[in-house]
Design an enzyme around this catalytic site. Structure first.
Site, PDB file in Angstrom:
ATOM      1  N   SER A   6       0.807  -1.213   0.000  1.00 22.54           N
ATOM      2  CA  SER A   6       0.000   0.000   0.000  1.00 22.54           C
ATOM      3  C   SER A   6       0.839   1.261   0.000  1.00 22.54           C
ATOM      4  O   SER A   6       1.583   1.527  -0.920  1.00 22.54           O
ATOM      5  CB  SER A   6      -0.949  -0.035   1.204  1.00 22.54           C
ATOM      6  OG  SER A   6      -1.739  -1.190   1.157  1.00 22.54           O
ATOM      7  N   LYS A  28      -0.594  -4.190  -3.398  1.00 20.70           N
ATOM      8  CA  LYS A  28      -1.886  -3.648  -2.979  1.00 20.70           C
ATOM      9  C   LYS A  28      -1.877  -2.163  -3.312  1.00 20.70           C
ATOM     10  O   LYS A  28      -1.373  -1.348  -2.560  1.00 20.70           O
ATOM     11  CB  LYS A  28      -2.109  -3.888  -1.483  1.00 20.70           C
ATOM     12  CG  LYS A  28      -3.546  -3.668  -1.017  1.00 20.70           C
ATOM     13  CD  LYS A  28      -3.775  -2.242  -0.583  1.00 20.70           C
ATOM     14  CE  LYS A  28      -5.189  -2.041  -0.064  1.00 20.70           C
ATOM     15  NZ  LYS A  28      -5.431  -0.645   0.352  1.00 20.70           N
TER      16      LYS A  28
END
Length: 404
Positions: A320, A345
């Site tokens: 992320s 992600k």
């Protein structure tokens, strides 16, 4: 924004404007950190989707939960005297959107506290192993769990008499905090929690009392001693992370270089990821992202240290906001990435309040690195692959960068 989040609906953002969004992997009351398979004791955590059969970095399906449908389900359930949060969660589950989630007011409040650097709990990180067993993966130093002698690897059998095996990690961490899965608030400091544990053949019970703990998301060390590079390990991007990294960089010696360790960093606040990028860049693009098709951009501030030799360590637990940072430093030619491919992600979630006060955090888009690379489902490949002796490899790279 500099804090965790806003409850407002997403608004159009300009260059330099505050972001009301998250790029998180694990919601954890200790930190937003750990390898992907574990969650810090406290808030509701999300487990990594199973990649078995998908390939190491196969693109993940981009099913999205529709915000209007989620909100309508919550409103209708509330009008019928049912749980709006539960109805919304069912819609999210049916959508196939693996990164969206619905949280009770208490769970989301816990998340905000965590991003501010504090939480109420006992200082445990837990993970689910094969067969659904719950195992302690980490213990915070100085916490009630540490004082009770609990250690990583201990098996957690029960919490307050309720069996732990087979339960979602979200349930486990909520109960460690003292909030039922659908409760409104977590228990406060001083409240007890009884744990049934096992280490080898020994089984025992321990009653711990929750307390307010402070997270430590940035740690600085010199593993090779004097004359070796400074290692700055960033466990998550909570409030103040960028400033903490900047202070560490100011103390680092240019001749020795710096290792930015993002291994196991599962994300956090985008603002803090961008602030960390600004430490090493003199302005310029950090990432682009879309929100329901509306393209936007993130930029570093001017004045970063562009001369300090820099290596970034990454692995499969780098996710992320950590991938956003690593990708920016790689694409901008500012750092050499060492380690193994990151998780992949790259989706963006935004929170909004539901009628019953719960919060729906729904996927609204995906981000790309400065060169336009898509991260979601593919991850970021390091410049130098290394599974063993990673720090030694980093030192070797730094020695070459220092001579250039």
């Amino acid at each position: 924004m500099s804090g965790p989040c806003s409850y407002d609906r997403p608004r159009r953002m300009r260059r330099g404007a505050a972001l009301t969004l998250f790029l998180t992997g694990v919601l954890a009351a200790g930190t937003v950190t750990g390898t992907w398979g574990d969650a810090a004791e406290g808030a509701a955590g999300r487990n990594a989707p199973d990649r078995a059969g998908l390939g190491a970095h196969a693109p993940l399906p981009r099913a999205l939960a529709d915000r209007a449908t989620v909100e309508r389900a919550a409103s209708e359930a509330l009008a019928d005297g049912k749980s709006g949060a539960q109805a919304a969660a069912e819609v999210v589950s049916r959508s196939g959107d693996r990164w969206s989630a619905v949280y009770t007011p208490g769970e989301f409040e816990d998340f905000q506290q965590q991003l501010d650097g504090t939480y109420v709990g006992v200082g445990l990180w837990v993970r689910q192993t094969d067969g659904g067993r719950i195992e302690v993966s980490r213990v915070q130093s100085g916490s009630p769990a540490a004082r009770a002698g609990i250690a990583a690897g201990d098996r957690l059998h029960a919490i307050d008499g309720l069996a732990a095996q087979g339960r979602p990690v979200t349930d486990i961490v909520a109960r460690l905090r003292g909030s039922a899965p659908h409760g409104s608030r977590a228990a406060g400091p001083g409240t007890p929690v009884r744990l049934d544990l096992q280490r080898g053949t020994r089984r025992w019970s321990a009653t711990l009392h929750r307390t307010r703990l402070h997270t430590r998301n940035v740690t600085v060390s010199r593993p090779a001693g004097a004359g070796g590079p400074t290692r700055v390990r960033v466990g998550s991007f909570a409030k103040g992370t960028g400033d903490a990294v900047r202070r560490a960089v100011r103390r680092a010696l240019r001749a020795d270089g710096l290792v930015l360790d993002l291994r196991g960093n599962t994300g956090g606040l985008v603002t803090e990821s961008v602030a960390t990028a600004s430490v090493f860049l003199d302005g310029g693009l950090v990432a682009t992202y879309d929100v329901r098709g509306d393209e936007r951009a993130l930029y570093a501030e001017r004045g970063g240290n562009t001369r300090l030799p820099l290596v970034v360590l990454v692995d499969g637990g780098t996710m992320s906001a950590a991938e956003l940072l690593a990708g920016a430093l790689q694409d901008r030619g500012r750092a050499v990435l060492v380690g193994s491919p990151t998780f992949g992600k790259g989706s963006v979630q935004m929170p909004s309040r539901l009628p019953d006060g719960s919060v729906a955090e729904l996927t609204v888009g995906h981000y790309r690195t400065p060169s336009g690379r898509t991260v979601d489902g593919t991850g970021i490949a390091p410049d130098l692959a290394a599974d063993q002796g990673i720090l030694e490899r980093a030192e070797t790279v730094l020695s070459g960068l220092g001579e250039s």
